[in-house]
Design a protein around this motif. Sequence first.
Motif, short mmCIF file in Angstrom:
data_model
loop_
_atom_site.label_atom_id
_atom_site.label_comp_id
_atom_site.label_asym_id
_atom_site.label_seq_id
_atom_site.Cartn_x
_atom_site.Cartn_y
_atom_site.Cartn_z
N LEU A 1 48.17 -22.42 14.86
CA LEU A 1 48.88 -22.02 16.08
C LEU A 1 49.88 -23.07 16.55
CD1 LEU A 1 46.04 -20.19 18.07
CD2 LEU A 1 47.83 -19.22 16.63
N VAL B 1 46.26 -21.36 25.53
CA VAL B 1 45.33 -20.33 26.03
C VAL B 1 44.41 -19.82 24.92
CG1 VAL B 1 45.14 -18.06 27.09
CG2 VAL B 1 46.84 -19.69 27.93
N PRO B 2 44.95 -19.34 23.78
CA PRO B 2 44.03 -18.87 22.73
C PRO B 2 43.13 -19.98 22.18
CG PRO B 2 46.29 -18.91 21.92
CD PRO B 2 46.36 -19.11 23.39
N PRO C 1 50.14 -21.81 22.65
CA PRO C 1 48.82 -21.74 21.96
C PRO C 1 47.65 -22.30 22.78
CG PRO C 1 50.51 -22.65 20.50
CD PRO C 1 51.10 -22.61 21.87
N VAL D 1 40.13 -20.42 24.50
CA VAL D 1 39.13 -19.37 24.25
C VAL D 1 38.38 -19.64 22.96
CG1 VAL D 1 38.82 -16.90 23.81
CG2 VAL D 1 40.48 -17.68 25.53
N LEU D 2 39.10 -20.09 21.92
CA LEU D 2 38.47 -20.39 20.63
C LEU D 2 37.46 -21.54 20.76
CD1 LEU D 2 38.46 -19.70 17.61
CD2 LEU D 2 40.26 -21.42 17.30
#
Length: 582
Positions: free
Chosen positions: A239, A157-158, A155, A161-162
């Motif tokens: 996540l 990586v996402p 989690p 970005v978030l």
Amino acid sequence: MRQVRVRLFLACLLATIASCLGLVMPLVLKWLVDGPLTSGDLSGIWLGGLVLVLLGATEAGIFGVRRWLTARPLADVEASMRESLYGRLQRLPSAFHDRWSSGQLLSRGTADLGQVHAFLAQPLTFLVVNAVTFVAGCVILLEQQWVLGLVLLVPVVPLTVLCSWFQARHVLASRRAQDLEGDLTTLVEESIRGIRVIKGFGRHRSQARAFEKMVFEVRGVELHRARLLASLSGMFVLLPEIAMGTTLALGVVQVADGTLAAGTLVAFLATVLVLRPVVESTGPLLAMCNQAATAVDRYCEIMDEPLPTQDHLPDVGLSAPPRPAALAFENVHFQYPNASMDAPGVLRGVDLRIEPGETMALVGSTGSGKTTLVGLVPRLYEPTAGRITLDGQDIADLPRSQLRTMVAVAFEDPALFSASVMENVLMGGEAATETDGAWALRVAQADGFVHLLPSGPHTQVGEQGLTLSGGERQRLALARAVVGRPRVLILDDPLSALDIHTEAAVERALRQVLATTTALIVAHRPSTALLADRVALLSDGVVAAVGTHRELLKTNPDYALLMSGIEPLTLGGGTGKGAKTS
């Protein structure tokens, strides 16, 4: 932060150590499960429990020491920033204060600095601590079981970005919210200061509607910020939970297959539980970081405003001798900074000379530039062109602190402060004593009503002096102007709120002061003009005529019409400002 950097660094170091102690506990659990619990070694179990208790107590103690290290220094930082802001506001020119609302300035000195303090006290430290703890925890996880560790880190990586998406939107929302809070503070302050007008005209409902509209606008922005934070925080919980559930399932399978020790799985999951609050707190920490960054930006908007030239210079030379000075305006032009480029100037080439010891009355219709002209003498504003001299020296070459010991002003709006009567009067002279204050009160014919107050001259007058009448406030402002026995005295319609009997008494006493100083008086009444040796008629930003009151009455129709229009209004107690339309 430079003054507390050592303590802040130590606090971050201690908090990091305390947080990392939490990562040691899962390793102790691993040893307990694979060792004493498996073998039934009771003494080893007690030893492991004692180690866990000591680790927990040490962690708690270190966090307590961290708070002790930072509490006083950070309070000092906030106090220093607030003091610097207040000092800056005092030194910035009047043109700056014309542009800024008081509520925006108040919110920067109170709410914004409170947010900066709150950020420095905890979020700043924990951003560092959480980053170090997360990296250390990831190393431990990968070292124990690298496959499960990689599954758990998916989690990252996402979520990165978030965070970028959140930052871009939350910064704008924070700025909007804090600006609106400043506007709301302005509205509240204006409503309180103007409560008599609101009540007098029955406008409380319209003010309430305006307040409600702004409150709902603030509410909308706050809800937008809450939705952004909820989205981020929700994903920071969801996540990692999915990853942790997947990891647990894979770990149980490996334990069942015999490829992973049970103690290792327990330690792995315990480490994950230590890292869980670190990850979940990232959203609120980023939100507080954005709010503090916005607060610092708003603070720096004031601190980055350039000070007037030479305002930082110390006083030079000896104190000015107590003698009148020659005051001259040489081709003075002026236009307010916020005026449009094609608007005509307020002053368009004023030439006027006032001899030492002379009293000059400045007369003109509303909007002719009288108040603007006298405001240039103490350098509340700077001329757009031309110059003003005292004894032949350009006042632009004098430090403001020195100039303002030579020039005193009684403004048309007699602003008083939440202090005693005597303290308000003595503000007009740095070295003035209470004896000087008593003399100034007699000159202003204020000693009579002052001694009837509950504590005499030491009575607190309240905010803006609203416990006093308009005439009483005006007389105190006049006393404040004369108490320092200035070389140049500027009086902006000083007697407008007085009845004719009090006005006559003040004029008699004022003549003694005017005989010892150079004076420029904005006059709306013939009686005030008669105080002057000469009168200057200001029209459309230029001096149209100069002479004695009687000369101008005979030779200048505009002056005669202006005086005849003012005189009936003064008999009714008005200020004469409607003379232009009579």
